[in-house]
Design a protein around this motif. Structure first.
Motif, PDB file in Angstrom:
ATOM      1  N   THR A 160       0.826  -1.205   0.000  1.00  0.00           N
ATOM      2  CA  THR A 160       0.000   0.000   0.000  1.00  0.00           C
ATOM      3  C   THR A 160       0.860   1.255   0.000  1.00  0.00           C
ATOM      4  O   THR A 160       0.544   2.240  -0.700  1.00  0.00           O
ATOM      5  CB  THR A 160      -0.937   0.003   1.217  1.00  0.00           C
ATOM      6  N   GLU A 161       1.938   1.264   0.752  1.00  0.00           N
ATOM      7  CA  GLU A 161       2.848   2.414   0.744  1.00  0.00           C
ATOM      8  C   GLU A 161       3.418   2.633  -0.644  1.00  0.00           C
ATOM      9  O   GLU A 161       3.539   3.781  -1.109  1.00  0.00           O
ATOM     10  CB  GLU A 161       3.976   2.193   1.756  1.00  0.00           C
ATOM     11  N   LEU A 164       0.778   4.230  -2.905  1.00  0.00           N
ATOM     12  CA  LEU A 164       0.623   5.653  -2.621  1.00  0.00           C
ATOM     13  C   LEU A 164       1.776   6.455  -3.221  1.00  0.00           C
ATOM     14  O   LEU A 164       1.567   7.500  -3.847  1.00  0.00           O
ATOM     15  CB  LEU A 164       0.554   5.872  -1.108  1.00  0.00           C
ATOM     16  N   HIS A 167       1.611   6.431  -7.097  1.00  0.00           N
ATOM     17  CA  HIS A 167       0.476   7.211  -7.590  1.00  0.00           C
ATOM     18  C   HIS A 167       0.785   8.705  -7.540  1.00  0.00           C
ATOM     19  O   HIS A 167       0.547   9.437  -8.517  1.00  0.00           O
ATOM     20  CB  HIS A 167      -0.769   6.908  -6.756  1.00  0.00           C
ATOM     21  N   ARG A 178      -7.622  12.861   0.141  1.00  0.00           N
ATOM     22  CA  ARG A 178      -7.619  11.543   0.768  1.00  0.00           C
ATOM     23  C   ARG A 178      -8.549  10.578   0.042  1.00  0.00           C
ATOM     24  O   ARG A 178      -8.223   9.412  -0.162  1.00  0.00           O
ATOM     25  CB  ARG A 178      -8.027  11.646   2.240  1.00  0.00           C
ATOM     26  N   LEU A 181      -6.950   9.164  -3.006  1.00  0.00           N
ATOM     27  CA  LEU A 181      -5.931   8.170  -2.694  1.00  0.00           C
ATOM     28  C   LEU A 181      -6.570   6.848  -2.272  1.00  0.00           C
ATOM     29  O   LEU A 181      -6.056   5.772  -2.591  1.00  0.00           O
ATOM     30  CB  LEU A 181      -5.006   8.692  -1.593  1.00  0.00           C
ATOM     31  N   CYS A 185      -5.617   3.697  -4.405  1.00  0.00           N
ATOM     32  CA  CYS A 185      -4.620   2.848  -3.733  1.00  0.00           C
ATOM     33  C   CYS A 185      -5.194   1.893  -2.704  1.00  0.00           C
ATOM     34  O   CYS A 185      -4.546   0.914  -2.347  1.00  0.00           O
ATOM     35  CB  CYS A 185      -3.561   3.727  -3.055  1.00  0.00           C
ATOM     36  N   VAL A 196      -5.491   6.156   5.180  1.00  0.00           N
ATOM     37  CA  VAL A 196      -4.508   6.842   4.347  1.00  0.00           C
ATOM     38  C   VAL A 196      -3.511   7.585   5.218  1.00  0.00           C
ATOM     39  O   VAL A 196      -2.302   7.569   4.962  1.00  0.00           O
ATOM     40  CB  VAL A 196      -5.201   7.821   3.369  1.00  0.00           C
ATOM     41  N   VAL A 200       0.439   7.006   4.972  1.00  0.00           N
ATOM     42  CA  VAL A 200       1.290   8.126   4.571  1.00  0.00           C
ATOM     43  C   VAL A 200       2.301   8.443   5.669  1.00  0.00           C
ATOM     44  O   VAL A 200       3.465   8.756   5.386  1.00  0.00           O
ATOM     45  CB  VAL A 200       0.437   9.365   4.228  1.00  0.00           C
TER      46      VAL A 200
END
Length: 229
Positions: A160-161, A164, A167, A178, A181, A185, A196, A200
């Motif tokens: 997932t990181e 993000l 993207h 948000r 995202l 993602c 998120v 993040v």
């Protein structure tokens, strides 16, 4: 995409039959395994394009299967489970799931989400590396490296990181809301906007550790931005 092979790892034969019927009617090829260990063997032998994965199964549960897959493979995985709590969803995301559908589900929704995952997966395979200052992000190999005097240093990112980061790297200096995202993602959850912030924060911590913490900034009341250099 219509010739994609989908591996269904599910111990309920009725659910397998339903999924197989809907997927094959839409042109997908399918194969199924009734436990996690067999599923891993089929994955290694058949190289499917997408996996639909149950959580509660004999021998090896879905989380164990997912963790084993992510040690060696980037094959997209959609979790299909009766576990509906946010913590269960977040655990699957942290391990590396691409989507999360709660049972009982609408088979047509599963087919639609499968198409979306495969479309993103196929698109990523044609993307070129993204470079911002000392940071290089490769959507094909799922790697991010930072140039240092001693050479290239890879970033140890969760799936997932990485999503993000890649993207936002496609559009440096743009502010991403948000909700955007989440859609791009974290497509598996309707109530995970707050997740998120957590992802993040972890990503920024890892960038800070290599001297790039200033690249990722928050915009109050809006979202986040990856600053170009």
């Amino acid at each position: 995409m219509f010739e994609a092979l989908i591996l269904i790892i599910e111990d309920d034969p009725e659910i397998v039959d339903i999924l197989r019927g809907y997927l094959e009617r839409e042109g997908f090829r399918t194969v199924s395994a009734s436990d996690g260990q067999t599923g891993l063997v089929f994955h290694q032998q058949l190289k499917p394009d997408l996996i639909l994965l149950d959580v509660k199964m004999p021998f090896l549960d879905g989380y164990g299967v997912l963790a084993a897959l992510r040690r060696t493979s980037d094959t997209p995985v959609m979790m299909l489970t009766a576990l509906a709590e946010d913590l269960d969803k977040l655990q699957a995301l942290r391990i590396g799931a691409d989507d999360y559908v709660v049972k009982p589900f609408n088979p047509l929704e599963v087919v639609a989400r499968a198409r979306a995952i495969l479309r993103r997966s196929q698109g990523a395979k044609t993307e070129k590396s993204l470079r911002i200052g000392r940071l290089t992000v490769d959507p094909v190999s799922y790697t991010a490296v930072v140039d240092e005097s001693s050479g290239a240093r890879p970033l140890d990112l969760t799936r997932t990181e990485f999503r993000l980061l890649s993207h936002m790297a496609r559009h440096p200096n743009r502010v991403f809301e948000r909700s955007e995202l989440v859609d791009a993602c974290l497509p598996e959850g309707d109530a995970l906007d707050r997740a998120v912030d957590s992802h993040v924060s972890n990503l920024r911590r890892k960038l800070t550790a290599v001297g790039l913490g200033e690249m990722l900034t928050g915009v109050r009341g809006v979202g986040y931005r990856l600053n170009g250099q």
